[in-house]
Design a protein around this motif. Structure first.
Motif, PDB file in Angstrom:
ATOM      1  N   GLY A 227     -16.090  -2.319  15.346  1.00  0.00           N
ATOM      2  CA  GLY A 227     -15.885  -2.276  13.914  1.00  0.00           C
ATOM      3  C   GLY A 227     -15.109  -3.421  13.322  1.00  0.00           C
ATOM      4  O   GLY A 227     -15.074  -3.588  12.093  1.00  0.00           O
ATOM      5  N   ARG A 228     -14.476  -4.229  14.146  1.00  0.00           N
ATOM      6  CA  ARG A 228     -13.570  -5.253  13.628  1.00  0.00           C
ATOM      7  C   ARG A 228     -14.293  -6.287  12.774  1.00  0.00           C
ATOM      8  O   ARG A 228     -13.721  -6.834  11.820  1.00  0.00           O
ATOM      9  CB  ARG A 228     -12.832  -5.946  14.778  1.00  0.00           C
ATOM     10  CG  ARG A 228     -11.831  -6.996  14.295  1.00  0.00           C
ATOM     11  CD  ARG A 228     -10.631  -7.063  15.158  1.00  0.00           C
ATOM     12  NE  ARG A 228      -9.892  -5.815  15.206  1.00  0.00           N
ATOM     13  CZ  ARG A 228      -9.015  -5.426  14.288  1.00  0.00           C
ATOM     14  NH1 ARG A 228      -8.774  -6.175  13.227  1.00  0.00           N
ATOM     15  NH2 ARG A 228      -8.382  -4.282  14.430  1.00  0.00           N
ATOM     16  N   SER A 229     -15.525  -6.582  13.073  1.00  0.00           N
ATOM     17  CA  SER A 229     -16.259  -7.619  12.339  1.00  0.00           C
ATOM     18  C   SER A 229     -16.848  -7.122  11.027  1.00  0.00           C
ATOM     19  O   SER A 229     -17.362  -7.913  10.239  1.00  0.00           O
ATOM     20  CB  SER A 229     -17.388  -8.167  13.209  1.00  0.00           C
ATOM     21  OG  SER A 229     -18.432  -7.204  13.325  1.00  0.00           O
ATOM     22  N   GLY A 230     -16.802  -5.810  10.794  1.00  0.00           N
ATOM     23  CA  GLY A 230     -17.487  -5.238   9.645  1.00  0.00           C
ATOM     24  C   GLY A 230     -18.825  -4.637  10.011  1.00  0.00           C
ATOM     25  O   GLY A 230     -19.483  -4.003   9.173  1.00  0.00           O
ATOM     26  N   LYS A 231     -19.238  -4.812  11.258  1.00  0.00           N
ATOM     27  CA  LYS A 231     -20.338  -4.081  11.877  1.00  0.00           C
ATOM     28  C   LYS A 231     -19.772  -3.431  13.136  1.00  0.00           C
ATOM     29  O   LYS A 231     -18.693  -3.802  13.609  1.00  0.00           O
ATOM     30  CB  LYS A 231     -21.491  -5.016  12.266  1.00  0.00           C
ATOM     31  CG  LYS A 231     -22.150  -5.737  11.100  1.00  0.00           C
ATOM     32  CD  LYS A 231     -23.087  -4.827  10.330  1.00  0.00           C
ATOM     33  CE  LYS A 231     -23.892  -5.604   9.300  1.00  0.00           C
ATOM     34  NZ  LYS A 231     -24.820  -4.729   8.530  1.00  0.00           N
ATOM     35  N   LEU A 232     -20.481  -2.466  13.718  1.00  0.00           N
ATOM     36  CA  LEU A 232     -19.952  -1.827  14.917  1.00  0.00           C
ATOM     37  C   LEU A 232     -19.679  -2.879  15.986  1.00  0.00           C
ATOM     38  O   LEU A 232     -18.596  -2.910  16.579  1.00  0.00           O
ATOM     39  CB  LEU A 232     -20.924  -0.774  15.452  1.00  0.00           C
ATOM     40  CG  LEU A 232     -20.450  -0.054  16.721  1.00  0.00           C
ATOM     41  CD1 LEU A 232     -19.126   0.667  16.507  1.00  0.00           C
ATOM     42  CD2 LEU A 232     -21.528   0.914  17.218  1.00  0.00           C
ATOM     43  N   TYR A 233     -20.665  -3.770  16.213  1.00  0.00           N
ATOM     44  CA  TYR A 233     -20.466  -4.920  17.092  1.00  0.00           C
ATOM     45  C   TYR A 233     -20.907  -6.170  16.364  1.00  0.00           C
ATOM     46  O   TYR A 233     -21.846  -6.152  15.566  1.00  0.00           O
ATOM     47  CB  TYR A 233     -21.196  -4.718  18.426  1.00  0.00           C
ATOM     48  CG  TYR A 233     -20.534  -3.619  19.226  1.00  0.00           C
ATOM     49  CD1 TYR A 233     -19.263  -3.814  19.777  1.00  0.00           C
ATOM     50  CD2 TYR A 233     -21.131  -2.377  19.364  1.00  0.00           C
ATOM     51  CE1 TYR A 233     -18.612  -2.806  20.455  1.00  0.00           C
ATOM     52  CE2 TYR A 233     -20.486  -1.354  20.048  1.00  0.00           C
ATOM     53  CZ  TYR A 233     -19.221  -1.576  20.582  1.00  0.00           C
ATOM     54  OH  TYR A 233     -18.564  -0.568  21.231  1.00  0.00           O
ATOM     55  N   ALA A 234     -20.206  -7.262  16.636  1.00  0.00           N
ATOM     56  CA  ALA A 234     -20.379  -8.472  15.835  1.00  0.00           C
ATOM     57  C   ALA A 234     -21.780  -9.056  15.955  1.00  0.00           C
ATOM     58  O   ALA A 234     -22.279  -9.687  15.012  1.00  0.00           O
ATOM     59  CB  ALA A 234     -19.331  -9.516  16.236  1.00  0.00           C
ATOM     60  N   GLY A 288     -10.211   9.831  23.826  1.00  0.00           N
ATOM     61  CA  GLY A 288      -9.690   9.064  22.704  1.00  0.00           C
ATOM     62  C   GLY A 288     -10.735   8.125  22.132  1.00  0.00           C
ATOM     63  O   GLY A 288     -10.863   7.990  20.909  1.00  0.00           O
ATOM     64  N   ALA A 289     -11.488   7.468  23.004  1.00  0.00           N
ATOM     65  CA  ALA A 289     -12.522   6.530  22.562  1.00  0.00           C
ATOM     66  C   ALA A 289     -13.634   7.226  21.797  1.00  0.00           C
ATOM     67  O   ALA A 289     -14.167   6.687  20.813  1.00  0.00           O
ATOM     68  CB  ALA A 289     -13.088   5.779  23.756  1.00  0.00           C
ATOM     69  N   LEU A 290     -13.996   8.418  22.235  1.00  0.00           N
ATOM     70  CA  LEU A 290     -15.013   9.184  21.502  1.00  0.00           C
ATOM     71  C   LEU A 290     -14.565   9.448  20.077  1.00  0.00           C
ATOM     72  O   LEU A 290     -15.349   9.348  19.131  1.00  0.00           O
ATOM     73  CB  LEU A 290     -15.280  10.507  22.221  1.00  0.00           C
ATOM     74  CG  LEU A 290     -16.383  10.512  23.277  1.00  0.00           C
ATOM     75  CD1 LEU A 290     -16.312  11.791  24.109  1.00  0.00           C
ATOM     76  CD2 LEU A 290     -17.755  10.382  22.617  1.00  0.00           C
ATOM     77  N   ASN A 291     -13.298   9.784  19.925  1.00  0.00           N
ATOM     78  CA  ASN A 291     -12.763  10.023  18.586  1.00  0.00           C
ATOM     79  C   ASN A 291     -12.793   8.743  17.749  1.00  0.00           C
ATOM     80  O   ASN A 291     -13.197   8.767  16.577  1.00  0.00           O
ATOM     81  CB  ASN A 291     -11.338  10.572  18.693  1.00  0.00           C
ATOM     82  CG  ASN A 291     -10.724  10.815  17.339  1.00  0.00           C
ATOM     83  OD1 ASN A 291     -10.077   9.937  16.779  1.00  0.00           O
ATOM     84  ND2 ASN A 291     -10.954  11.997  16.789  1.00  0.00           N
ATOM     85  N   ILE A 292     -12.388   7.637  18.360  1.00  0.00           N
ATOM     86  CA  ILE A 292     -12.417   6.344  17.655  1.00  0.00           C
ATOM     87  C   ILE A 292     -13.836   6.014  17.207  1.00  0.00           C
ATOM     88  O   ILE A 292     -14.093   5.700  16.039  1.00  0.00           O
ATOM     89  CB  ILE A 292     -11.877   5.224  18.565  1.00  0.00           C
ATOM     90  CG1 ILE A 292     -10.395   5.416  18.887  1.00  0.00           C
ATOM     91  CG2 ILE A 292     -12.130   3.847  17.950  1.00  0.00           C
ATOM     92  CD1 ILE A 292      -9.459   5.164  17.750  1.00  0.00           C
ATOM     93  N   LEU A 293     -14.759   6.085  18.140  1.00  0.00           N
ATOM     94  CA  LEU A 293     -16.139   5.682  17.859  1.00  0.00           C
ATOM     95  C   LEU A 293     -16.767   6.560  16.778  1.00  0.00           C
ATOM     96  O   LEU A 293     -17.521   6.069  15.924  1.00  0.00           O
ATOM     97  CB  LEU A 293     -16.961   5.751  19.153  1.00  0.00           C
ATOM     98  CG  LEU A 293     -18.306   5.042  19.172  1.00  0.00           C
ATOM     99  CD1 LEU A 293     -18.140   3.551  18.932  1.00  0.00           C
ATOM    100  CD2 LEU A 293     -18.999   5.282  20.515  1.00  0.00           C
ATOM    101  N   SER A 294     -16.438   7.849  16.795  1.00  0.00           N
ATOM    102  CA  SER A 294     -17.037   8.773  15.823  1.00  0.00           C
ATOM    103  C   SER A 294     -16.607   8.452  14.396  1.00  0.00           C
ATOM    104  O   SER A 294     -17.296   8.800  13.429  1.00  0.00           O
ATOM    105  CB  SER A 294     -16.652  10.213  16.167  1.00  0.00           C
ATOM    106  OG  SER A 294     -15.276  10.462  15.888  1.00  0.00           O
ATOM    107  N   ARG A 295     -15.466   7.772  14.232  1.00  0.00           N
ATOM    108  CA  ARG A 295     -14.951   7.476  12.894  1.00  0.00           C
ATOM    109  C   ARG A 295     -15.275   6.059  12.425  1.00  0.00           C
ATOM    110  O   ARG A 295     -14.955   5.693  11.296  1.00  0.00           O
ATOM    111  CB  ARG A 295     -13.440   7.708  12.867  1.00  0.00           C
ATOM    112  CG  ARG A 295     -13.080   9.190  12.965  1.00  0.00           C
ATOM    113  CD  ARG A 295     -11.599   9.411  12.722  1.00  0.00           C
ATOM    114  NE  ARG A 295     -10.801   8.999  13.869  1.00  0.00           N
ATOM    115  CZ  ARG A 295      -9.538   8.608  13.781  1.00  0.00           C
ATOM    116  NH1 ARG A 295      -8.926   8.531  12.620  1.00  0.00           N
ATOM    117  NH2 ARG A 295      -8.873   8.274  14.864  1.00  0.00           N
TER     118      ARG A 295
END
Length: 389
Positions: A227-234, A288-295
């Protein structure tokens, strides 16, 4: 002894730490031992995706801790399997190998590429092309992949089989014509190398040549992913799907977790015993990662792009700032003054930022509140302008 003294006596001197001891925080605010508040624009170097002490992440991690904290990869665990499923469904890739870090994720990608080269073209097809000013990790092999000579000194001999090029079509073609190449590995945004996004024309040439020559294309999304790039992956900004994607940092949200996503060509390249990790896919880190990814949904990604535009608008052409580069909330600000001087002055004024080469690097939490981001950017702007005629 205080913490500074204890650290100096007992911790290996591998970090040039700033004189700040963090004792707590919430969201995008951190607090030191004296109670001073800092706006966090580093997020643990792109790790704390939703900031510090994120309630939803803590809940997911704590719930799993109450079940079991670890089991070996000789057995099945639901969080690991569900995380792999989520990653594959969000990217279109086929399989996932879990590890503990970005370096290990990249090691796995290198192993997969070499196994593919050996299988399809012969054991002498093992060279991997990477970019100058890249950074892929600190193991001997990922250091060899890293296209920065400063990281190679004192550690030779490094693993052979890596060629570093400038990100131009001519350099790419020369390398592919000269060497027996198994893969090309790139960061869409070279973070440690100066926050440098790749030009679309180079990416187009890379995709074209990889397909034409049956060479694997690996995207290292350890820092610019999740998400850092503004897309899920850059890479999604450029309209293609790599053969292998590596990631870590923000995926775990604060716990160690690396992932290597494998596409069609290499989905089944590994067989039992070819790779492994004691802690890879740990159930607590995976929960924890599942929670991150879901949001990391479209609303969040749109807000990342909006906040990125705000920073560009505020800092480009500002007094004492030469340029702003980057993608999403992975930004590099080149000041007239030395970047380290700017970061030190920002710390004094309650803003934590990073450096990358000659730039001030900004990696805030993806959900940083607008008012905190605006306040921090204004402080950076003022610090950069101080003493500039």
């Amino acid at each position: 002894m205080n913490t500074f003294e204890t650290d100096a006596k007992y911790v290996a001197h591998t970090y040039a730490r700033f004189p700040v001891e963090i004792v707590g925080g919430k969201g995008s605010l951190l607090y030191d031992r004296d109670g001073k508040a800092y706006i966090d624009l580093g997020s643990g170097i792109a790790v704390n995706t939703f900031g510090v002490c994120d309630d939803a992440w803590i809940s997911a991690v704590t719930e799993q801790l109450g079940k079991f904290q670890h089991t070996s990869n000789l057995y099945y665990a639901e969080p690991c399997a569900r995380l792999a499923e989520a990653l594959c469904k969000r990217t279109g890739l086929q399989k996932v190998f879990f590890s503990n870090s970005g370096a290990e994720a990249n090691e796995c990608a290198i192993k997969a590429a070499r196994a593919y080269g050996a299988k399809t073209k012969g054991e002498d097809t093992y060279t991997i092309v990477t970019l100058n000013n890249s950074f892929h990790g600190r193991t001997l092999t990922t250091l060899a992949a890293t296209g920065q000579e400063v990281f190679h000194a004192q550690f030779r001999p490094l693993t052979e089989g890596f060629v570093h090029i400038d990100p131009t079509e001519d350099a790419l073609l020369a390398a592919l014509d000269t060497h027996k190449v198994a893969a090309v590995m790139v960061e869409i945004v070279r973070g440690e190398g100066g926050v440098l996004p790749l030009e679309p024309a180079f990416v187009d040439a890379l995709v074209r040549e990889a397909k034409k020559r049956d060479i694997l294309l690996i995207c290292d999304e350890v820092q610019c992913g999740n998400g850092r790039s503004g897309k899920l992956y850059a890479y999604m900004h450029y309209g293609f799907t790599p053969d292998i994607v590596t990631t870590a940092k923000g995926l775990g949200g604060g716990l160690p977790l690396g992932a290597t996503l494998l596409g069609d060509k290499v989905a089944d390249i590994f067989t039992p015993g070819m790779n492994g990790s004691t802690f890879g896919g740990n159930p607590v880190a995976s929960a924890g990662a599942l929670n991150i990814l879901s949001r990391i949904d479209e609303d969040l990604l749109a807000s990342v792009r909006r906040k990125s535009e705000f920073v560009f608008d505020a800092l480009e052409n500002a007094k004492g700032i030469e340029s702003v580069a980057g993608l999403g909330l992975m930004l590099g600000v080149k000041p007239v003054k030395p970047a380290k001087e700017v970061v030190s002055r920002c710390i004094e004024r309650g803003v934590l930022a990073l450096t990358a080469k000659d730039k001030v690097r900004l990696l805030p939490a993806l959900n940083i509140p607008d008012d905190l981001l605006e306040k921090a950017v204004n402080i950076i702007k003022e610090v950069c302008a101080e003493g500039i005629e």
